[in-house]
Design an enzyme around this catalytic site. Structure first.
Site, PDB file in Angstrom:
ATOM      1  N   PRO A 114       0.846  -1.247   0.194  1.00 48.02           N
ATOM      2  CA  PRO A 114       0.060   0.154  -0.030  1.00 48.02           C
ATOM      3  C   PRO A 114       0.763   1.118  -0.033  1.00 48.02           C
ATOM      4  CG  PRO A 114       0.234  -0.945   2.056  1.00 48.02           C
ATOM      5  CD  PRO A 114       1.245  -1.547   1.234  1.00 48.02           C
ATOM      6  N   GLU A 115       0.845   2.055  -0.878  1.00 52.70           N
ATOM      7  CA  GLU A 115       0.892   3.397  -0.833  1.00 52.70           C
ATOM      8  C   GLU A 115      -0.290   4.144  -1.205  1.00 52.70           C
ATOM      9  OE1 GLU A 115       4.225   4.673  -3.010  1.00 52.70           O
ATOM     10  OE2 GLU A 115       5.290   2.796  -2.985  1.00 52.70           O
ATOM     11  N   ARG A 164      16.486   0.393   2.402  1.00 51.18           N
ATOM     12  CA  ARG A 164      15.646  -0.090   1.235  1.00 51.18           C
ATOM     13  C   ARG A 164      16.521   0.208   0.032  1.00 51.18           C
ATOM     14  NH1 ARG A 164      11.932   1.959   4.650  1.00 51.18           N
ATOM     15  NH2 ARG A 164      10.001   0.796   5.259  1.00 51.18           N
ATOM     16  N   LYS A 168      -1.832   7.061   3.839  1.00 58.22           N
ATOM     17  CA  LYS A 168      -1.674   5.571   3.848  1.00 58.22           C
ATOM     18  C   LYS A 168      -2.448   5.093   4.794  1.00 58.22           C
ATOM     19  CE  LYS A 168       2.894   5.637   2.156  1.00 58.22           C
ATOM     20  NZ  LYS A 168       4.420   5.412   2.535  1.00 58.22           N
TER      21      LYS A 168
END
Length: 299
Positions: free
Chosen positions: A2-3, A285, A61
């Site tokens: 989810p963004e 990341r 979000k």
DNA sequence: AGCGAGCCCTGCGCGC
DNA sequence: TGCGCGCAGGGCTCGC
């Protein structure tokens, strides 16, 4: 998953089913999914049983379903791997189902809101609603200036009509950090995650580590415009129609249904200049970018 | 203020 | 076929 676009897809899919619905059953299959609930599992169930939802609201979000007359809301955050699915009551349980909420919908009858989450970074909780700082509607979906306390520190997202562009630019200029860090900081601007950050920076030809304080107003304006364009396009593509029979409001279509220019494209040709996209470690990341189009020094 | 590290977790796909 | 490893779209807290 989810963004912002994926969560918006979920919100839009849930809205017609949950609005006016009454909670008839609550089953918590994994208490770890209630980590952000302030109280025991029984309390979570007690607060929800008999509750009537006023709608489905989203900021960034975060997603929440306000409970009529209670000053509280069921809050959901999907984390890295969460999904909220609508199911028929008789359907066999989804794999990785963590929370199951039975509802009675005035228009669609009995349904199940299924919270599915592989990594359990997501959560559900019942939280108090508090007034928004600016007195404007808290998010998309309902004209109510109250927001769950858990979400109050989250900035408005760029698709929110109450998003303040000038304040954002000013805050950006005050920051002493890299532009991608700023984009991912949900207290500065919400809804953007690793994928759409990389895509927006590629579109605006900005290096992820470009210092915020040196970002000119025109470049910042371009960046915000690209962010909006990319988010809005993804929202449009992720739209799921509501089907009363067998409903799936999974937003998975959002990311991969449209081609990405930078994210996950390492080794492939930059669609703009043809040189290879590079992946670089960033904040535990990765960042994906074109070293030619997105140079640290402004050209 | 802001950074990096660590933590919360599971399951998938890949290479061997 | 099986195993180990790297990887994953988020957010929060802590110490510096």
């Amino acid at each position: 998953m989810p963004e912002l676009p994926e969560v918006e897809t979920v919100r839009a899919g849930l809205e017609p089913a949950v609005t006016g619905s009454t909670v008839t059953s609550v089953s918590v299959l994994d208490a770890r999914s209630l980590r952000r609930h302030d109280g025991p599992v029984e309390d979570f169930a007690d607060q929800l049983l008999g509750a009537i939802f006023d709608g489905a609201v989203r900021r960034g979000k975060f997603l929440w379903l306000p409970i009529a007359g209670s000053g509280r809301a069921l809050v959901a955050h999907l984390g890295m791997s969460g999904q909220v699915l609508l199911r028929a009551p008789a359907a066999s349980p989804d794999r990785l189902l963590r929370v199951r909420i039975g509802i009675e919908s005035p228009q669609h009858g009995e349904l199940v809101v299924a919270f599915v989450d592989q990594r359990i970074f997501g959560s559900m909780s019942v939280r108090d609603l508090v007034p928004t700082a600016d007195g404007r509607a808290a998010g998309r979906g309902l004209d109510d200036a109250r927001i769950p306390d858990q979400v109050a520190h989250i900035a408005r997202d760029p698709l929110d009509p109450a998003f303040d562009d000038r304040a954002f630019f000013a805050a950006l200029r005050r920051r002493r950090t890299g532009i991608k860090r700023a984009l991912l900081d949900q207290t500065l601007v919400s809804g953007i995650g690793n994928i759409y950050a990389d895509e927006a920076l590629w579109a605006a030809r900005l290096h992820f580590d470009a210092p915020t304080e040196t970002l000119s107003r025109p470049r910042a304006t371009t960046l915000l415009a690209e962010v909006r364009l990319i988010l809005a396009r993804a929202v449009a593509e992720g739209g799921t129609s509501f089907d009363a029979q067998y409903v799936n409001v999974n937003g998975a279509s959002g990311y991969f249904s449209h081609s990405l220019n930078a994210y996950g494209q390492q080794g492939r040709a930059c669609p703009r200049c043809g040189r290879p996209i590079v992946r670089e470690a960033f904040m535990n990341r990765n960042s994906h970018f074109c070293p030619y189009c997105q140079r640290l020094r402004a050209r």
